[in-house]
Design a protein around this motif. Structure first.
Motif, mmCIF file in Angstrom:
data_model
loop_
_atom_site.group_PDB
_atom_site.id
_atom_site.type_symbol
_atom_site.label_atom_id
_atom_site.label_comp_id
_atom_site.label_asym_id
_atom_site.label_seq_id
_atom_site.Cartn_x
_atom_site.Cartn_y
_atom_site.Cartn_z
ATOM 1 N N MET A 154 2.906 -10.961 -18.713
ATOM 2 C CA MET A 154 1.979 -11.604 -18.786
ATOM 3 C C MET A 154 1.356 -11.564 -20.622
ATOM 4 S SD MET A 154 0.266 -12.958 -16.228
ATOM 5 C CE MET A 154 -0.534 -14.143 -16.977
ATOM 6 N N LEU A 155 1.271 -10.139 -20.764
ATOM 7 C CA LEU A 155 0.882 -9.780 -22.437
ATOM 8 C C LEU A 155 2.056 -11.037 -23.226
ATOM 9 C CD1 LEU A 155 -0.945 -8.722 -24.022
ATOM 10 C CD2 LEU A 155 0.688 -6.760 -24.406
ATOM 11 N N PHE A 156 3.675 -10.404 -22.522
ATOM 12 C CA PHE A 156 3.954 -10.694 -24.080
ATOM 13 C C PHE A 156 4.221 -12.834 -23.444
ATOM 14 C CE2 PHE A 156 5.791 -7.660 -25.206
ATOM 15 C CZ PHE A 156 6.342 -6.629 -24.339
ATOM 16 N N CYS A 157 4.162 -13.344 -22.824
ATOM 17 C CA CYS A 157 4.114 -14.780 -23.136
ATOM 18 C C CYS A 157 2.820 -15.383 -23.302
ATOM 19 C CB CYS A 157 3.931 -15.597 -20.829
ATOM 20 S SG CYS A 157 5.290 -14.908 -20.401
ATOM 21 N N GLY A 158 1.773 -14.301 -23.205
ATOM 22 C CA GLY A 158 0.568 -14.610 -24.310
ATOM 23 C C GLY A 158 1.716 -14.778 -26.589
ATOM 24 N N MET A 159 1.816 -13.833 -26.564
ATOM 25 C CA MET A 159 2.999 -13.076 -27.592
ATOM 26 C C MET A 159 3.453 -14.445 -28.714
ATOM 27 S SD MET A 159 2.740 -9.058 -27.113
ATOM 28 C CE MET A 159 3.489 -8.933 -28.620
ATOM 29 N N LEU A 160 5.073 -14.835 -26.830
ATOM 30 C CA LEU A 160 6.012 -15.520 -27.611
ATOM 31 C C LEU A 160 6.173 -16.301 -26.698
ATOM 32 C CD1 LEU A 160 8.350 -11.532 -26.566
ATOM 33 C CD2 LEU A 160 7.552 -12.679 -28.739
ATOM 34 N N ARG A 161 6.955 -16.939 -27.359
ATOM 35 C CA ARG A 161 7.511 -18.314 -27.334
ATOM 36 C C ARG A 161 8.391 -18.590 -26.801
ATOM 37 N NH1 ARG A 161 3.755 -22.016 -27.954
ATOM 38 N NH2 ARG A 161 2.006 -21.628 -29.779
ATOM 39 N N GLY A 162 9.049 -19.072 -25.344
ATOM 40 C CA GLY A 162 10.403 -19.203 -24.767
ATOM 41 C C GLY A 162 10.338 -17.916 -23.284
ATOM 42 N N SER A 163 11.117 -18.922 -22.717
ATOM 43 C CA SER A 163 11.390 -17.654 -21.564
ATOM 44 C C SER A 163 11.929 -16.654 -21.737
ATOM 45 C CB SER A 163 11.798 -18.622 -20.008
ATOM 46 O OG SER A 163 12.528 -19.512 -20.132
ATOM 47 N N PHE A 164 13.346 -17.326 -22.266
ATOM 48 C CA PHE A 164 14.421 -15.846 -22.596
ATOM 49 C C PHE A 164 14.425 -14.560 -23.663
ATOM 50 C CE2 PHE A 164 18.908 -15.205 -22.353
ATOM 51 C CZ PHE A 164 18.994 -14.785 -24.058
ATOM 52 N N LEU A 165 13.326 -15.393 -24.130
ATOM 53 C CA LEU A 165 12.763 -14.066 -25.495
ATOM 54 C C LEU A 165 11.388 -13.192 -24.435
ATOM 55 C CD1 LEU A 165 12.894 -13.667 -28.086
ATOM 56 C CD2 LEU A 165 10.837 -15.272 -28.423
ATOM 57 N N VAL A 166 10.902 -13.884 -23.490
ATOM 58 C CA VAL A 166 10.127 -13.161 -22.969
ATOM 59 C C VAL A 166 11.019 -11.825 -21.426
ATOM 60 C CG1 VAL A 166 7.860 -12.884 -21.088
ATOM 61 C CG2 VAL A 166 8.042 -14.523 -23.027
ATOM 62 N N LEU A 167 12.001 -12.454 -21.633
ATOM 63 C CA LEU A 167 12.676 -11.626 -20.150
ATOM 64 C C LEU A 167 12.968 -10.643 -21.020
ATOM 65 C CD1 LEU A 167 14.410 -11.322 -17.491
ATOM 66 C CD2 LEU A 167 16.000 -12.926 -18.623
ATOM 67 N N MET A 168 14.435 -11.008 -22.159
ATOM 68 C CA MET A 168 14.322 -10.015 -22.977
ATOM 69 C C MET A 168 13.975 -8.816 -23.352
ATOM 70 S SD MET A 168 17.702 -10.424 -23.213
ATOM 71 C CE MET A 168 17.799 -11.254 -21.787
ATOM 72 N N MET A 169 12.773 -9.765 -23.639
ATOM 73 C CA MET A 169 11.523 -8.715 -24.617
ATOM 74 C C MET A 169 10.655 -7.557 -22.940
ATOM 75 S SD MET A 169 10.576 -8.498 -27.971
ATOM 76 C CE MET A 169 9.126 -7.775 -27.612
ATOM 77 N N SER A 170 10.673 -7.891 -22.153
ATOM 78 C CA SER A 170 10.347 -7.611 -21.141
ATOM 79 C C SER A 170 11.534 -6.156 -20.628
ATOM 80 C CB SER A 170 10.404 -7.998 -19.553
ATOM 81 O OG SER A 170 9.333 -9.437 -20.250
ATOM 82 N N ILE A 171 12.463 -6.958 -19.923
ATOM 83 C CA ILE A 171 13.677 -6.003 -20.198
ATOM 84 C C ILE A 171 13.774 -4.695 -20.933
ATOM 85 C CG2 ILE A 171 16.293 -5.548 -19.518
ATOM 86 C CD1 ILE A 171 16.276 -8.559 -18.550
ATOM 87 N N ALA A 172 13.599 -5.056 -22.398
ATOM 88 C CA ALA A 172 13.371 -3.737 -23.527
ATOM 89 C C ALA A 172 12.492 -2.818 -23.600
ATOM 90 C CB ALA A 172 13.446 -4.385 -24.647
#
Lengths: 270, 274
Positions: free
Chosen positions: B166-184
């Motif tokens: 949820m935090l990353f979705c608030g910071m970033l745009r794009g589902s792929f970017l959020v997915l990569m950041m979450s995995i990282a």
């Protein structure tokens, strides 16, 4: 036309797949290098135990394959695999069984490595007496260190589920290794905590034997203190250090004095 | 306050029903059951610790199903709602952005809870059945309390990851970017304890390593060690060496972390352009 071509391709695929299956069994089996422990820990995360189980299965499949390569070709990789399994899942008892059966007999260096695995396991699995038994067995049989084995086996007596014979085995090995004082003190502790009357009598009989042997041991140390050398034979202790040599010969133990060490050995069976 | 709770529960219901409609749970439960059934074939390799291998496998399948839910369904639900502008439809109602964040989180966490609970029940019955099939030496102890504790720990861990998403979705745009950041993020959380341990062993001999050690400890506050919520080993131990204080503090810390991350997510959502 297209259906015929599809059917032909399907038949070709099935026949090639069956042929490929036969070829695969001729390939030489090999235990590949494993990733470093840290990498396994990072990648596996919550499923580290499952990763350890998978690596264990990989090792089991390798050791069960035929023909197996020479042990010197794979023993180092095998040990690395055991280290990884232990780092990820030290509670997995099967790993200890497998390392004992597959690696401890290869050489003294490998026995020591397996004993290191057992030592870590003993610290993690405090209620598993079998690890003490494996380590003690390795020390006695492969490393020829009965005194060390006795200490390891006796340490397992603190565990509630340890069978009685392990403590008895510890005293036998202590006697074989010349650790008479340790063996005597363990016997006294076991005699004190034993509830079975017959077993208590057996301990009492062994205590008498050990006390006799300890008398001789003290006399030997006294002799060494005065003459700066150990006596050539026990008869030199009489009469200055002992009034008479206690008789220790029977079903349970025979006295042995060789290489400046006094031992109680189990008599050879006829 | 009452109105806020109503708004949050409305968004939560919406998210929950959307998840059910997409049959996400059904798909994951079927996947998990197939994996669990396939695992039975491998239990023959274990000569002694069959109980332990079974419990490791079942709980790891639950963990995997939860991760798949988080990284695919949860990321898609949150990030795609922005990409497809469906978030505007919700926010056109008298619902604040913070209420939207909390409602979405609760909806997804409810789906996760149902997934964990259903797979947990299946795992529990499976372990009971396996125990009846084996001799006591192969499966001596099954601590039901610790089994439930493991599930709670897993649920809390995955809720923390959900909050981070949820935090990353608030910071970033794009589902792929959020997915990569979450995995990282998840991999960093797994790596820091390993590096900390390695540095701790060297720190007595290398003075300069102290600063690096403190840096790692600081990073561990941002990337928590989720292995503290892993109680799998205790399920089959006669006398598990769990200290009550450590266990409670792990849960409390994780809960606080969750609240802090959600608060940050609410703040970000209320400040950013949609």
């Amino acid at each position: 036309m297209w259906r015929f071509l599809f059917f032909l391709m399907f038949c070709l695929y099935i026949s090639l797949a069956l042929l490929q299956g036969d070829k695969k069994t001729l390939k030489e089996v090999k235990l590949e290098n494993t990733m470093p422990i840290g990498l396994h820990q990072v990648v596996s995360s919550y499923a580290r135990q499952l990763f350890a189980d998978a690596i264990y299965i990989k090792v089991v499949v390798f050791l069960g394959s035929k023909p197996l390569p020479k042990v010197d070709d794979y023993k180092n990789n095998l040990y690395q695999h055991f280290l990884v399994i232990q780092a990820l899942h030290p509670q997995l008892i099967d790993m200890y069984y497998l390392s004992e059966s597959s690696l401890s007999w290869v050489s003294k260096a490998d026995t020591l490595r397996v004993n290191e695995l057992m030592s870590v396991g003993m610290a993690k699995k405090t209620e598993e007496w079998l690890l003490y038994f494996f380590k003690g067995f390795n020390e006695f049989y492969y490393l020829q260190e009965p005194a060390e084995a006795a200490r390891t086996l006796y340490a397992s007596s603190a565990i509630e589920s340890t069978p009685l014979w392990l403590g008895s085995l510890a005293t036998v090995l202590a006697a074989k290794g010349g650790e008479l004082r340790a063996g005597l003190s363990w016997l006294k502790v076991m005699w004190g905590s034993e509830t079975d009357v017959d077993q208590k009598k057996r301990y009492a009989r062994d205590i008498v034997t050990f006390e006799k042997a300890l008398l001789i041991q003290v006399a030997l140390e006294h002799f060494k203190g005065i003459h700066q050398v150990w006596p050539e034979s026990l008869s030199e202790l009489v009469p200055d250090f002992l009034v008479e040599l206690p008789v220790i010969k029977g079903d349970q133990y025979d006295l042995s004095y060789a290489n400046e060490q006094l031992r109680l050995l189990r008599p050879k069976r006829k | 306050m009452k109105q806020a709770i109503q708004c949050i529960s409305a968004v939560a219901q919406l998210t929950f029903l959307d998840g059910l409609r997409k049959q996400t749970l059904l798909g994951l439960i079927v996947l998990a059951l197939l994996l669990e059934c396939s695992g039975i074939f491998f239990m023959d390799f274990f000569g002694h610790d069959i109980g332990r291998a079974s419990s490791d496998f079942l709980l790891s399948v639950i963990w995997l199903a939860g991760l798949v839910f988080l990284f695919f369904h949860a990321v898609q639900t949150i990030a795609l709602s922005e990409e497809r502008k469906s978030i505007y439809m919700i926010l056109s109602r008298p619902i604040s952005r913070s209420q939207y964040v909390l409602g979405t989180f609760i909806g997804l966490a409810s789906l996760l809870l149902i997934l964990q609970a259903s797979l947990g029940v299946v795992a529990w019955f499976s372990l009971l059945w396996i125990k009846t099939q084996l001799d006591v030496q192969y499966f001596a102890v099954f601590n039901h309390g610790y089994f439930v504790l493991s599930l709670f720990g897993l649920m809390l861990m995955q809720c923390c990851v959900l909050a981070i998403i949820m935090l990353f979705c608030g910071m970033l745009r794009g589902s792929f970017l959020v997915l990569m950041m979450s995995i990282a993020y998840y991999f960093i959380c797994s790596s820091i304890p390993v590096v900390l341990e390695a540095v701790k062993q060297q720190i007595s001999s290398v003075q300069e390593g102290d600063n690096f050690y403190y840096l790692l400890q600081g990073l561990a506050l941002i990337f928590p060690d989720f292995s503290r919520l892993d109680f799998k080993d205790a399920i089959l131990e006669m006398n598990p060496s769990l200290v009550a204080v450590d266990t409670v503090s792990a849960f409390v810390l994780s809960a606080l972390y969750l609240v802090i991350v959600l608060t940050c997510a609410c703040y970000l959502y209320s400040r950013r352009d949609l």
